[in-house]
Design an enzyme around this catalytic site. Structure first.
Site, short mmCIF file in Angstrom:
data_model
loop_
_atom_site.label_atom_id
_atom_site.label_comp_id
_atom_site.label_asym_id
_atom_site.label_seq_id
_atom_site.Cartn_x
_atom_site.Cartn_y
_atom_site.Cartn_z
N GLU A 4 -6.26 -9.71 3.36
CA GLU A 4 -5.48 -10.99 4.12
C GLU A 4 -6.59 -11.57 4.64
OE1 GLU A 4 -2.78 -9.80 7.29
OE2 GLU A 4 -3.71 -11.14 8.33
N HIS B 1 1.00 -1.29 -0.03
CA HIS B 1 -0.12 0.09 0.03
C HIS B 1 0.93 1.31 -0.12
CE1 HIS B 1 -3.63 -2.21 0.61
NE2 HIS B 1 -3.29 -2.92 1.49
N CYS C 236 0.65 -10.65 14.34
CA CYS C 236 2.03 -10.75 14.11
C CYS C 236 2.86 -10.13 15.10
CB CYS C 236 2.20 -10.09 12.68
SG CYS C 236 4.01 -9.72 12.23
N CYS D 160 3.25 -13.89 3.01
CA CYS D 160 4.31 -13.84 4.43
C CYS D 160 4.04 -15.11 5.04
CB CYS D 160 3.74 -12.68 5.22
SG CYS D 160 4.44 -12.80 6.84
N SER E 294 4.28 -0.81 5.23
CA SER E 294 4.42 -0.56 3.68
C SER E 294 5.40 0.81 3.48
CB SER E 294 3.18 -0.91 2.78
OG SER E 294 2.25 -0.05 3.45
N SER F 159 -3.51 1.98 3.80
CA SER F 159 -2.85 0.97 4.60
C SER F 159 -3.39 0.46 5.69
CB SER F 159 -1.33 1.12 4.72
OG SER F 159 -0.87 0.43 5.87
N SER F 160 -4.11 -0.74 6.17
CA SER F 160 -4.77 -1.01 7.30
C SER F 160 -3.77 -0.61 8.28
CB SER F 160 -5.28 -2.35 7.15
OG SER F 160 -5.11 -3.27 8.37
N HIS G 260 0.07 -10.54 1.70
CA HIS G 260 -1.35 -10.71 2.28
C HIS G 260 -1.89 -12.14 2.04
CE1 HIS G 260 -1.81 -6.67 3.13
NE2 HIS G 260 -2.18 -6.26 1.88
#
Ligand code: SF4
Length: 287
Positions: free
Chosen positions: A131, A44, A197, A101, A269, A225-226, A79
């Protein structure tokens, strides 16, 4: 000039760096002789996406666009994607490189194994996030997404069934605990796997610590971007003078000219050069 406190955890996380490096290595290897696509934007960050295009790496907006791909290589971003999309790539004979990932991949395996054992799945996260959509797509049975405590309070499915609970990797720990608490109070037979994470947790914790002691806080990252949005939410709770900065020019220096300390954090990101540019921009408050 204000003192700048830069979060050590600011910028690319392991999974995003791995995906970007994978794409650049592929571009280097093929030198424009074969088309390279990413399934959705690799990260993102619009500036990075434009740089990737210059290297011959183009984003496909959705799996539907795979119909137009007749040659080349498709990269699955960090994602991850649903099993259906992987199957589609195989079925169409499209060469692909999986840059999911490993932390997300682990959730796919949990969801697949647990649902195969007959357990229903609850994913705590944002249902619109790719994701989360990918994670749901690995369930062999019933799956639901709960995004917050309001949703959890209303939730009444899966009564009398064994349920496995996982989380979107970037979900806020506090919110995750609150949703789990509600499910327990409602008497659900749940097996909770905290799949948030650790990079996200550390970044959020550090952001909270810095935001609680500075006069102004900058959160650097793309508006889509979340994890950056969540960082903003956290910082804003601890410092009312928090600003969202995508590029240095987003910050009006007059808003921070009189402050003594400025904290800076950045989403997973956000490349280092943008963080560096934001720091240099802040240093101009002296001019
Ligand atoms: S935030 Fe964590 S899970 Fe998500 S891509 Fe980065 S390292 Fe992987």
């Amino acid at each position: 000039m204000p003192e700048i406190l830069l979060a050590k955890s600011a910028g690319y996380c392991f999974g995003v760096r791995r995906a970007v490096d994978t794409a650049l290595e592929l571009a280097q290897k093929h030198q424009g002789k074969c088309s390279i696509y990413t399934l959705g934007p690799l990260i993102h960050n619009q500036r990075v996406i434009e740089q990737l295009k210059e290297q011959g790496i183009f984003p496909l907006e959705s799996a539907k666009e795979l119909d137009s791909v007749s040659e080349g290589i498709v990269i699955i971003r960090s994602h991850g994607v649903s099993k259906k999309v992987v199957d589609l790539l195989v079925q169409k004979g499209i060469e692909y490189v999986d840059a999911t990932c490993p932390f997300v991949d682990r959730i796919h395996r949990i969801v697949s194994d647990e649902s195969a054992k007959g357990r229903s799945i609850i994913v705590i996260g944002d249902p619109k996030h790719p994701e989360v959509q990918g994670i749901c797509g690995w369930s062999n049975g019933p799956v639901k997404v709960l995004s917050d405590t309001i949703n959890a309070e209303k939730f009444d499915d899966f009564r009398g069934c064994p349920v496995t609970v996982v989380a979107q990797t970037t979900f806020r720990q506090k919110k995750f605990n609150e949703v789990v608490e509600i499910l327990i109070k409602k008497g659900y037979d749940i097996h909770v796997l905290n799949t948030i994470c650790s990079a996200t947790e550390e970044r959020q914790k550090e952001a909270e610590e810095i935001a609680s002691k500075v006069d102004a806080m900058l959160v650097v990252g793309d508006v889509h971007s979340s994890n950056t949005q969540k960082l903003f939410e956290i910082c804003n709770t601890y410092c009312s003078n928090t600003f969202y900065v995508q590029v240095p020019e987003d910050l009006d220096l007059n808003r921070v000219r009189s402050v003594r300390t400025i904290g800076i954090t950045a989403g997973a990101s956000t490349p280092n050069n943008i963080i560096e540019e934001v720091q240099n921009h802040v240093r101009r408050t002296d001019v």
